[in-house]
Design an enzyme around this catalytic site. Structure first.
Site, short mmCIF file in Angstrom:
data_model
loop_
_atom_site.label_atom_id
_atom_site.label_comp_id
_atom_site.label_asym_id
_atom_site.label_seq_id
_atom_site.Cartn_x
_atom_site.Cartn_y
_atom_site.Cartn_z
CB CYS A 1 13.66 9.14 7.23
SG CYS A 1 14.74 8.01 6.35
CD GLU B 1 13.30 0.71 9.07
OE1 GLU B 1 14.00 1.69 9.38
OE2 GLU B 1 13.65 -0.46 9.29
CD GLU C 1 10.45 13.31 10.34
OE1 GLU C 1 9.35 12.82 10.61
OE2 GLU C 1 11.35 12.70 9.72
CE LYS D 1 -1.70 3.07 1.97
NZ LYS D 1 -1.49 4.48 1.55
P1 NAD Z 1 2.91 8.96 6.83
O1 NAD Z 1 3.11 8.29 8.14
O2 NAD Z 1 1.95 10.07 6.75
O3 NAD Z 1 2.42 7.89 5.74
C1 NAD Z 1 3.16 6.72 5.49
C2 NAD Z 1 2.23 5.66 4.93
O4 NAD Z 1 1.28 5.33 5.94
C3 NAD Z 1 1.43 6.11 3.71
O5 NAD Z 1 1.31 5.04 2.82
C4 NAD Z 1 0.08 6.46 4.30
O6 NAD Z 1 -0.98 6.35 3.38
C5 NAD Z 1 -0.04 5.41 5.39
N1 NAD Z 1 -0.97 5.75 6.46
C6 NAD Z 1 -1.32 6.97 6.93
N2 NAD Z 1 -2.25 6.85 7.92
C7 NAD Z 1 -2.46 5.53 8.09
C8 NAD Z 1 -3.31 4.77 8.95
N3 NAD Z 1 -4.12 5.34 9.83
N4 NAD Z 1 -3.25 3.42 8.86
C9 NAD Z 1 -2.43 2.82 7.98
N5 NAD Z 1 -1.65 3.48 7.12
C10 NAD Z 1 -1.66 4.81 7.17
O7 NAD Z 1 4.35 9.38 6.33
P2 NAD Z 1 4.75 10.11 4.97
O8 NAD Z 1 4.32 11.54 5.06
O9 NAD Z 1 4.30 9.31 3.80
O10 NAD Z 1 6.35 10.01 5.01
C11 NAD Z 1 7.12 10.86 5.75
C12 NAD Z 1 7.58 10.18 7.03
O11 NAD Z 1 8.22 8.96 6.72
C13 NAD Z 1 8.58 11.01 7.80
O12 NAD Z 1 8.27 10.98 9.16
C14 NAD Z 1 9.90 10.27 7.54
O13 NAD Z 1 10.88 10.45 8.52
C15 NAD Z 1 9.44 8.86 7.46
N6 NAD Z 1 10.41 8.02 6.76
C16 NAD Z 1 11.14 7.14 7.49
C17 NAD Z 1 12.11 6.35 6.87
C18 NAD Z 1 12.93 5.36 7.66
O14 NAD Z 1 13.56 4.51 7.05
N7 NAD Z 1 12.93 5.40 8.98
C19 NAD Z 1 12.32 6.46 5.49
C20 NAD Z 1 11.54 7.37 4.77
C21 NAD Z 1 10.58 8.15 5.42
#
Ligand code: NAD
Length: 495
Positions: free
Chosen positions: A299, A265, A398, A189
């Protein structure tokens, strides 16, 4: 590298997929709903994509489970699975320009970063992972002569992967490649902000020989499709990359449903420590890349800079000069060093944090957020804010944008204390010419990754992940298989 004109010509020939990929074919959402995929550089709608929800997830899970039970992939000899995944890596290579364009158009990353980082890393991830899978052995435990204990690793079953938009293909590859290699069925997803390259990946996976139902891409919002996947009773493992806020919700969903294993992650607020004995030129160049590369939507971005007070003025001068190399522009132009942010919400978040930094006493040395004009894209200047300290909101939270906080320290102990004074523990960097200091400090930093005299360097052979609120488990390297296999012990009495 192709020219601007060549990329534009390729872009005009591009075809977008708009259905979810379930059981080997593109299908609309059962509800018929769609959501727009938007180009953040122009704000134009590229295509409307299937907006899936619980009903579609149920269908995808049942196909994934049936494929797993049939053994068509899960029972295939590892060497045969390897060949299919290597074929997929080859197809990714053949379609590298198309895949690079899809991510650039949909999330705004510069095409030169796609070509230099995301595409080679994604291909390497599939190749390396495929090559590993017929080289990992089980164990025989040293139990004694009367028993034989065989310890083996088995695929878990149905794996749900939920991924973010900042490195769409690469983040998905880090999960999908080891999960598939281990023999699982996978439902990906992707973020609703970046689906197009993943739909193409699904098609290429089929072409490579991955059987129907084994790899599915279900497009939809997080609170509908994502939540349904996380709450599903027949999903065995959830592998997530995204924010710490959503990571916490997923742990709750797992507890509410079937106690599926949840690998996270999550977010970061990485510190960058510059000691007085460092190569200040190199440190300044890299400090700029570490926060302005990929528009700061990284990230592991080093958004907290801690510089020894005795060299601060000299260092900041070099840093500002290095930051000016990053200028927002059309991400399709290979000369562009910074594209737009992913959407208006992200632009507003960055603007809010910059305002809060100024209100709390920060001094803007470079950049700031210009007034947004509708239709002109979500561009932000590289922004450096001085007079920062750990008590300020923009230093604690962040931002996920190109905003750097400049703080100082007096002693090594203070530098370590300030670096660790965060809920996060993902990446970190330190700059020193002293070998002893490098070892001493890296041992004490609370982070999954420490870069010494460099930042962000990675390799498929090394694990990637964090501690504290940055998550658990590791992507990449042989450690990634730990997430997608169950350890089984078969104990046989011999006499
Ligand atoms: P996000 O948490 O908003 O979304 C990530 C994913 O989760 C998306 O596919 C989204 O549709 C899904 N999602 C959102 N709400 C959900 C719910 N209630 N239930 C299930 N799935 C849900 O994050 P983002 O804005 O897409 O990405 C940015 C974040 O990702 C930043 O915090 C960044 O640090 C982190 N990130 C971490 C790493 C790592 O390896 N640690 C790598 C890249 C990005």
């Amino acid at each position: 590298m192709k020219s601007y004109q060549e990329w534009e010509a390729l872009r005009s020939e591009l075809r977008f997929r708009e259905g979810a990929f379930i059981n080997g074919e593109f299908v609309p959402a059962i509800s018929g709903e769609t959501f727009p995929s938007v180009n953040p550089a122009t704000e134009e709608v590229l295509v409307n994509v299937a907006s899936c929800d619980t009903a579609d997830i149920d269908v995808a899970v049942s196909h994934a489970r049936a494929a797993f039970q049939s053994g068509v992939w899960s029972q295939m000899a590892p060497r045969a699975r390897k060949k299919v995944l290597l074929r997929l890596a080859q197809l990714l290579d053949q379609h590298r320009d198309e895949l690079a364009l899809l991510d650039t158009l949909e999330m705004g990353k510069s095409i030169s970063e796609m070509v230099a980082i995301d595409i080679p890393d994604t291909i390497d991830c599939f190749e390396w992972t495929a090559e590993c899978i017929d080289k990992v052995y089980g164990e025989i435990a040293p139990t004694g002569v009367d028993t034989l204990a065989l310890i083996s690793h088995e695929p878990c079953g149905v794996v749900g992967c939920i991924t973010p938009w900042n490195y769409p293909l690469m983040m998905a590859a880090w999960k999908v490649a080891p999960a598939l290699a281990a023999g699982n069925s996978v439902i990906l997803k992707p973020s609703e902000k970046s689906v197009l390259s993943l739909l193409r990946l699904a098609e290429l996976a089929k072409e490579a020989g991955i059987p129907d139902g084994v790899f599915n891409v279900v497009t939809g919002y997080g609170h509908t499709a994502g939540k349904a996947l996380a709450l599903h009773q027949d999903v065995d493992v959830l592998a997530f990359t995204g924010s710490t806020r959503v990571a916490g919700m997923l742990m709750g969903y797992a507890g509410e449903s079937n106690m599926k294993r949840v690998w996270l992650e999550a977010g970061g607020k990485s510190p960058n420590l510059v000691f007085a004995d460092a190569d200040l030129d190199k440190a300044a160049q890299t400090a700029a890349v570490a926060i302005f590369g990929n528009q700061g939507e990284v990230c592991i971005a080093c958004s907290r800079l801690y510089v020894d007070a005795s060299v601060k003025d000299e260092f900041v001068e070099k840093l500002v000069a290095a930051a000016k190399r990053f200028q927002p522009g059309d991400p399709l132009n290979p000369a562009t060093t910074m594209g737009p942010l992913v959407d208006k919400a992200q632009l507003d978040t960055v603007a809010r944090y910059v305002s809060s930094a100024i209100e709390e006493g920060g001094r803007v040395l470079l950049g700031g957020v210009p007034e947004h004009q509708t239709g002109e894209g979500f561009f932000v200047e590289p922004t450096i804010i001085d007079n920062a300290h750990n008590g300020m909101t923009f230093v604690k939270e962040e931002i996920f944008g190109p905003v750097l906080a400049v703080c100082t320290f007096e002693t090594e102990e203070e530098a370590i204390r300030l670096a660790n004074d965060s809920q996060y523990g993902l990446g970190s960097a330190l700059w020193t010419e002293s070998l002893s200091r490098a070892h001493r400090v890296s041992r004490q930093i609370q982070a999954g990754m420490v870069w010494v005299n460099t930042w962000g360097e990675g390799d498929t052979t090394v694990p990637f992940g964090g501690v504290k609120a940055s998550g658990n488990g590791r992507d990449k390297s042989l450690h990634a298989f730990e997430k997608y296999t169950d350890v089984k012990n078969v104990m046989i009495r011999l006499s």
